[in-house]
Design an enzyme around this catalytic site. Structure first.
Site, short mmCIF file in Angstrom:
data_model
loop_
_atom_site.label_atom_id
_atom_site.label_comp_id
_atom_site.label_asym_id
_atom_site.label_seq_id
_atom_site.Cartn_x
_atom_site.Cartn_y
_atom_site.Cartn_z
N ARG A 1 17.09 -60.33 18.15
CA ARG A 1 16.35 -60.94 19.34
C ARG A 1 17.38 -60.95 20.44
O ARG A 1 16.67 -60.71 21.57
CB ARG A 1 16.17 -62.16 18.92
N ASP B 1 7.68 -58.90 17.25
CA ASP B 1 6.78 -58.45 15.81
C ASP B 1 5.56 -57.56 16.06
O ASP B 1 5.10 -56.81 15.30
CB ASP B 1 6.00 -59.81 15.13
N ASN C 1 1.38 -63.68 22.00
CA ASN C 1 0.12 -64.34 21.89
C ASN C 1 0.16 -65.68 22.62
O ASN C 1 -1.31 -66.02 23.16
CB ASN C 1 -0.43 -64.28 20.61
N GLY C 2 0.97 -66.39 22.36
CA GLY C 2 0.86 -67.66 22.89
C GLY C 2 1.24 -67.95 24.29
O GLY C 2 0.29 -68.39 25.19
N MET D 1 12.44 -59.84 11.07
CA MET D 1 11.26 -60.62 11.49
C MET D 1 9.79 -60.18 11.14
O MET D 1 9.58 -58.91 10.90
CB MET D 1 11.40 -60.77 13.11
N TYR E 1 18.46 -63.12 14.30
CA TYR E 1 19.01 -63.59 15.72
C TYR E 1 19.75 -62.38 16.47
O TYR E 1 19.73 -62.55 17.80
CB TYR E 1 19.64 -65.04 15.70
N GLY F 1 9.90 -66.79 21.99
CA GLY F 1 11.14 -66.40 21.40
C GLY F 1 11.58 -65.26 22.29
O GLY F 1 11.13 -64.53 23.15
#
Length: 545
Positions: free
Chosen positions: A457, A303, A273-274, A346, A454, A181
């Site tokens: 972000r 986050d 993390n991903g 978030m 959003y 994201g």
């Protein structure tokens, strides 16, 4: 061996080279007649130094401490922590040839270099008792959940420029990819990666921006973008990422085949993390295929849910923007008759943004996060109580809070990055609050709902995050040239370090409900425990009880 070196009056540099810690920058110093004569007049001192060093080398097999190599300035070696107390970071140094850093010419602008044995202590605080506040996980450990404390080594490798590098800058082809994201600071990281790579001497045309995440390595629809100092000018003034981003697309074999085909030998993955899990998988696949490529992660998570590191870039910006939303909700609630302002922020599995923004704003009467369970009926009763006591109420809720109420664990799916797909807890809470105050015998409430997710972000990052992004990007490039791979750069205990990526992706970092920060927040806003049967009274307004 000893006789040979004694007869040839070995100096410190040769001994450091034998230890694998030779500083090639020392050879770049100009030798004048005066310095040559000074060296010639002191041969005995150099021989004695050599003997002491060689004696120290012999003791290595028997000693539990590893010496810090000479710095070339005549200082004695100092005792050093056990190697088994230091986090091990994968390195390509054993299969690559060392060479002097291009920054040796001016001694890294006069600052000098990070020594290969420099370390950072992960935990500055030593607990006297197991009952001390914050001692739940012990010393060097990372808190993940209430049931999981991940034990860590005592030290981490220090980040920064080395005098030895293991890649020829002229032969480097680097790839930069942004994953997951959006987050404030992505363009700042991309720009500073390009600037630092160029500073090392990587030629124009050899820095590639991979489009739309990992799939951009092998999908032909969007070829890589050539990144130069000119092409990244002013991109830090924009939110988002000029490279585009996506989730998933992690076909490791295809990615490594693409790396080999394009001659890419450095990969910088900006992700959470991903994304870091993908980077680790790429590094491992490169090892399997015996392809020499440094894979370095830059931790991105709005986050702030990445283990071990103090914070992720973009988090400070997210807190500041979230604070604005909370203050807007305060104005709406305060200006209405029996006004209720609800702000959803978030925080899929970790409530750091909601927690820190609530503390920063100082106006959140209720803060609900994923780590702390609550019962809806008690929250609604407490809202009613606050409306009677003070006439309005402000609620902050993280997107991952209350998911155990909205859906069972069997119903929770995952997205392409492996993150849980959440039900919309903000809209649900808004509707429940409206329904409650429309009930028989209850006074009505004016409910306002704000979801700034959003907008946050897509924000341009604030100054503290911009500086953080710059340091992380520079550290990532220094680490790649030092030969490290399968590692992530981050801030730990206020110092920048290199961490093995497999360590930080074990689990998401989360707020400790028994920790000091959560306790500070509830001490400030006075909210009760919403998962117990204690009286629903605010510590702020006890005089109304």
């Amino acid at each position: 061996f000893f006789v040979f070196f004694s007869q040839h009056s070995i100096d410190r540099r040769s001994l450091d080279f034998a230890m694998g810690l030779w500083n090639p920058c020392k050879t770049a110093r100009r030798t004048t007649p005066a310095t040559a004569m000074a060296s010639f007049r002191r041969p005995q001192g150099r021989v004695c130094t050599a003997r002491r060093q060689l004696t120290h080398l012999r003791r290595l097999g028997r000693s539990k401490t590893v010496p810090q190599a000479s710095d070339g300035n005549g200082t004695s070696p100092q005792p050093f922590p056990n190697d088994d107390e230091v986090m091990t970071v994968d390195t390509l140094a054993s299969v690559l040839q060392p060479r002097p850093s291009p920054y040796c010419a001016n001694n890294n602008n006069g600052e000098g270099f990070v020594h290969p044995r420099d370390r950072v202590m992960l935990q500055a605080l030593e607990f006297y008792s197991e009952e001390s506040a914050g001692s739940r996980c012990g010393g060097a450990a990372a808190y993940s959940t209430q049931d999981l404390c991940i034990q860590l080594d005592k030290y981490a490798v220090r980040s920064g420029p080395r005098s030895n590098i293991y890649f020829d800058p002229k032969k480097v082809t680097a790839a930069i990819v942004t994953c997951g994201g959006l987050c404030p600071g992505l363009n700042d990281v991309v720009k500073n990666l390009v600037l630092q790579l160029t500073g090392y001497g990587v030629p124009d045309g050899n820095i590639l921006g991979i489009r739309y995440g990992f799939s951009g390595f092998y999908e032909l629809e969007h070829p890589p973008r050539n990144l130069t100092v000119n092409s990244v000018e002013n991109i830090q003034l924009m939110g988002g990422t000029i490279l585009g981003t996506s989730r998933g697309g992690s076909d490791m074999k295809k990615i490594v085949e693409s790396l080999k085909m394009q001659g890419i030998n450095m990969v910088f993955v900006v992700g959470g993390n991903g994304g870091n899990a993908g980077a680790s998988a790429i590094a491992k696949e490169c090892m399997v295929q015996d392809y020499k490529c440094a894979v370095v992660g830059i931790p991105k998570s709005i986050d702030n849910d990445i283990l071990v590191i103090d914070k992720t870039f973009g988090f400070d910006t997210a807190v500041e923007e979230a604070e604005r939303a909370i203050l807007s909700a305060k104005v709406e609630a305060y200006s209405a008759k029996r006004g209720v302002g609800i702000v959803k922020l978030m925080g899929r599995q970790s409530g750091f943004i909601a927690l820190h923004a609530s503390m920063a704003a100082g106006e959140a009467d209720i803060c609900l996060i994923p780590e702390v369970r609550f019962r809806l009926e008690r929250v609604l009763q407490y809202i009613d109580y606050l409306l009677e006591v003070k006439g309005h109420c402000v609620i902050v809720i993280a997107e991952g809070a209350g998911q155990d109420i909205l859906q069972s664990s069997d119903e929770v799916g995952t997205d392409a990055s492996g993150n849980p797909i959440l039900a919309d807890v903000g809209v649900w809470l808004r509707d429940e609050v409206k329904r409650y105050f429309k009930g028989p015998g209850r006074k009505p409430a004016d409910v306002k709902y704000i979801d700034p997710s959003y907008m946050i972000r897509a924000s341009k990052c604030i100054s503290s995050d911009a500086i953080y992004c710059q340091v992380l990007a520079q550290g990532a490039v220094h680490g790649a040239f030092a030969g490290f791979t399968n590692m992530t750069v981050g801030l730990v205990n206020t110092h920048y370090v290199y961490l093995p990526t497999p360590v930080i992706i074990q689990a998401p970092r989360s707020v400790n409900p028994q920790g000091r920060m959560w306790n500070r927040m509830i001490a400030s806003n006075g909210q009760p425990d919403f998962d117990s049967d204690e009286p629903l009274r605010s510590r702020r307004y006890l005089f109304h009880a």
